[in-house]
Scaffold this motif. Structure first.
Motif, PDB file in Angstrom:
ATOM      1  N   TYR A 292     -16.015 -26.475   2.966  1.00 27.62           N
ATOM      2  CA  TYR A 292     -15.182 -25.680   3.875  1.00 27.62           C
ATOM      3  C   TYR A 292     -16.007 -24.803   4.807  1.00 27.62           C
ATOM      4  O   TYR A 292     -15.443 -24.109   5.669  1.00 27.62           O
ATOM      5  CB  TYR A 292     -14.186 -24.843   3.070  1.00 27.62           C
ATOM      6  CG  TYR A 292     -13.165 -25.694   2.353  1.00 27.62           C
ATOM      7  CD1 TYR A 292     -12.123 -26.305   3.053  1.00 27.62           C
ATOM      8  CD2 TYR A 292     -13.259 -25.926   0.993  1.00 27.62           C
ATOM      9  CE1 TYR A 292     -11.192 -27.108   2.408  1.00 27.62           C
ATOM     10  CE2 TYR A 292     -12.340 -26.734   0.337  1.00 27.62           C
ATOM     11  CZ  TYR A 292     -11.307 -27.322   1.055  1.00 27.62           C
ATOM     12  OH  TYR A 292     -10.397 -28.134   0.414  1.00 27.62           O
ATOM     13  N   ILE A 295     -15.217 -25.559   8.364  1.00 25.30           N
ATOM     14  CA  ILE A 295     -14.014 -24.933   8.898  1.00 25.30           C
ATOM     15  C   ILE A 295     -14.282 -23.463   9.232  1.00 25.30           C
ATOM     16  O   ILE A 295     -13.805 -22.944  10.256  1.00 25.30           O
ATOM     17  CB  ILE A 295     -12.857 -25.087   7.907  1.00 25.30           C
ATOM     18  CG1 ILE A 295     -12.531 -26.582   7.742  1.00 25.30           C
ATOM     19  CG2 ILE A 295     -11.622 -24.316   8.367  1.00 25.30           C
ATOM     20  CD1 ILE A 295     -11.534 -26.895   6.681  1.00 25.30           C
ATOM     21  N   GLU A 331     -11.087 -33.749   2.462  1.00 28.64           N
ATOM     22  CA  GLU A 331     -10.554 -32.396   2.354  1.00 28.64           C
ATOM     23  C   GLU A 331     -10.660 -31.655   3.675  1.00 28.64           C
ATOM     24  O   GLU A 331      -9.772 -30.862   4.024  1.00 28.64           O
ATOM     25  CB  GLU A 331     -11.284 -31.629   1.255  1.00 28.64           C
ATOM     26  CG  GLU A 331     -10.977 -32.152  -0.148  1.00 28.64           C
ATOM     27  CD  GLU A 331     -11.624 -31.310  -1.231  1.00 28.64           C
ATOM     28  OE1 GLU A 331     -11.441 -30.083  -1.208  1.00 28.64           O
ATOM     29  OE2 GLU A 331     -12.319 -31.880  -2.084  1.00 28.64           O
ATOM     30  N   GLU A 334      -7.864 -32.966   6.042  1.00 31.16           N
ATOM     31  CA  GLU A 334      -6.557 -32.480   5.594  1.00 31.16           C
ATOM     32  C   GLU A 334      -6.392 -30.995   5.912  1.00 31.16           C
ATOM     33  O   GLU A 334      -5.323 -30.562   6.375  1.00 31.16           O
ATOM     34  CB  GLU A 334      -6.391 -32.732   4.098  1.00 31.16           C
ATOM     35  CG  GLU A 334      -5.013 -32.373   3.571  1.00 31.16           C
ATOM     36  CD  GLU A 334      -4.830 -32.752   2.116  1.00 31.16           C
ATOM     37  OE1 GLU A 334      -3.683 -32.687   1.639  1.00 31.16           O
ATOM     38  OE2 GLU A 334      -5.823 -33.114   1.459  1.00 31.16           O
ATOM     39  N   ALA A 335      -7.443 -30.214   5.687  1.00 26.49           N
ATOM     40  CA  ALA A 335      -7.372 -28.774   5.949  1.00 26.49           C
ATOM     41  C   ALA A 335      -7.208 -28.486   7.442  1.00 26.49           C
ATOM     42  O   ALA A 335      -6.423 -27.610   7.832  1.00 26.49           O
ATOM     43  CB  ALA A 335      -8.623 -28.084   5.411  1.00 26.49           C
ATOM     44  N   SER A 338      -3.692 -29.130   8.503  1.00 30.01           N
ATOM     45  CA  SER A 338      -2.798 -28.073   8.017  1.00 30.01           C
ATOM     46  C   SER A 338      -2.915 -26.811   8.860  1.00 30.01           C
ATOM     47  O   SER A 338      -1.969 -26.012   8.922  1.00 30.01           O
ATOM     48  CB  SER A 338      -3.103 -27.750   6.551  1.00 30.01           C
ATOM     49  OG  SER A 338      -4.344 -27.067   6.423  1.00 30.01           O
ATOM     50  N   LEU A 339      -4.063 -26.628   9.527  1.00 34.49           N
ATOM     51  CA  LEU A 339      -4.271 -25.467  10.401  1.00 34.49           C
ATOM     52  C   LEU A 339      -3.810 -25.724  11.834  1.00 34.49           C
ATOM     53  O   LEU A 339      -3.994 -24.875  12.709  1.00 34.49           O
ATOM     54  CB  LEU A 339      -5.756 -25.077  10.402  1.00 34.49           C
ATOM     55  CG  LEU A 339      -6.274 -24.501   9.076  1.00 34.49           C
ATOM     56  CD1 LEU A 339      -7.798 -24.414   9.088  1.00 34.49           C
ATOM     57  CD2 LEU A 339      -5.662 -23.134   8.805  1.00 34.49           C
TER      58      LEU A 339
END
Length: 442
Positions: A292, A295, A331, A334-335, A338-339
């Motif tokens: 992450y 991100i 991941e 997908e993250a 979702s943002l």
């Protein structure tokens, strides 16, 4: 020797091909008729550089064949290798369903003395269970051995043909000479031990390598805060022969079919004997958090991600494979969705495999790296494919909406970045470009 290999996944297929390459007669068995048909037509179900040339050469030489007939394969062989999958259960334990099923089938098929070797990664004690299952199905004499594999996807054939060591676990020392002779054409670095130790060696090896990766990623996070360069730190560490340079590349963490599965399984093995493996639990937690970081760097550079367009370079968990199992990209993608981000995805070989696991209307599938960068607010490099390393980065400022490059694998050198006009963010290295003030899309 005459060898039957049960299972034509990565381990089974590569093992079968390489045993044939060394002059043995090998039949690879799988219950998936479509997979066997493809193999008989010399089409590999896995992506591995050079594999189909090896298949063709050994099939034409009469040393390699593919079949769905397990009974005939076992009866025609002296050595039976079990190489089926042991995926993770929700608890983290290895799922031994396929191992147990094959053991029973092998037992029923036996027509004389056999050596049954397990190449699948299995918890300590599994080979004893295999022995019990086979014994329930036959009165024929047989021996059980453990010969764990240590291949790496993307270089699996060369790893198998030229291994740094071979581990053989057995309890009948009369087998040692024949098994050492079988493997001596690969290497003279052959370590013979007991079966339980051989089973543990595989897990311990993968867990230690995963630990090195999580360790250097933790160091990279400190480097970012104190202004050190993790690539220089890793080089300096690696020159110590007690440490070595391998698996010290900071980035967005490990993935694939082995490290995530085997670390979780070893934690569970320890738990089953009332031991809490605290170090390895931390390794897993660090690895999950590390992916992450991409991100976080996107948020740092763009402020907010809703309604942004993000290009993604690389979907496989590592280069030279189409394997996306436990890939950080899953991941991260997908993250980002979702943002509220829209994504443009590209990988040289793993697009289809990724799409089977994850698809979404917010994803655009691109034909090359520059197409994925076109009109993007930022590009994230997630897999260090060679073609990404060779790109002319100066082209990006003419294609991108905002010239931001997040390098999740520390692919690019300072020389490549200088003069490219990009705002560049890497992992654990001092940023060589000034802070970027993003434009907000309306």
């Amino acid at each position: 020797m005459n060898i039957a290999v049960i299972g034509t996944g990565y381990v089974g297929l590569i093992s079968g091909i390489c045993f044939a390459e060394k002059g043995n007669h090998v039949i690879c068995v799988d219950q998936d008729i479509n997979k066997i048909t493809a193999l008989q037509n010399l089409v590999s179900p896995i992506y591995e550089p050079g594999i189909e040339a090896f298949m063709e050469r050994n099939v034409q030489a009469g040393r390699l064949a593919f079949s769905s007939n397990l009974i005939q394969a076992v009866q025609d062989s002296e050595l039976v290798i079990i190489a089926v999958g042991t995926p993770s259960l929700p608890s983290g334990e290895a799922n031994l369903q396929y191992i147990e099923q094959v053991a029973a089938e092998v037992g029923r098929a036996m027509n004389g003395q056999k050596i049954v070797a397990t190449k699948s990664t299995v918890p300590v004690g599994t080979n004893e269970k295999i022995r019990e299952i086979i014994a329930q199905q036959t009165e024929q004499p047989f021996d059980i051995v453990s010969i764990p594999e240590f291949l790496r996807e993307g270089s699996a054939i060369q790893d198998t043909l030229h291994p740094d060591r071979i581990v053989i676990g057995l309890d009948n020392r009369e087998l040692e000479a024949v098994l050492v002779e079988l493997h001596s054409s690969f290497t003279d670095q052959i370590f013979v031990t007991d079966i339980r130790s051989a089973e543990m060696i595989k897990y311990a090896s993968n867990a230690f390598l995963a630990t090195k990766i999580s360790f250097i990623n933790e160091i990279s996070n400190i480097c970012e805060k104190v202004g050190a360069d993790v690539t220089e730190v890793a080089i300096g560490m690696g020159k110590d022969p007690r440490i070595g340079p391998s698996f010290l590349n900071a980035g967005i963490g490990y993935g694939g079919s082995c490290f995530p599965k085997d670390t979780k399984a070893l934690i569970q093995i320890a738990g089953n004997v009332n031991y809490e493996f605290q170090l390895l639990k931390s390794v897993v937690e660090v690895n999950k958090a590390q992916r992450y970081k991409v991100i976080e760097k996107l948020k740092e550079s763009l402020g907010q991600l809703n309604n942004t367009v993000i290009g993604i370079w690389g979907l496989s968990f590592k280069p030279n494979t189409d394997d996306v199992r436990e890939a950080p990209s899953l991941e991260i993608v997908e993250a980002l969705i979702s943002l509220g981000a829209r994504l443009k995805l590209y990988d040289p070989v793993a697009m289809d495999k990724f799409r089977e696991r994850f698809d979404h209307p917010a994803i655009e599938w691109c034909g090359n790296a520059l197409a994925a960068a076109a009109n993007a607010d930022a590009v994230c490099l997630l897999t260090d494919w060679q073609e990404f390393k060779e790109l002319q980065l100066s082209q990006l400022i003419y294609l991108m909406e905002q010239p931001i490059l997040i390098d999740g694998r520390n692919v690019y050198t300072k020389e490549q970045i200088e003069g490219a006009g990009l705002h560049y963010y890497s992992v654990g290295r001092p940023e060589s470009t000034p802070a970027y003030r993003p434009q907000v899309r309306i």
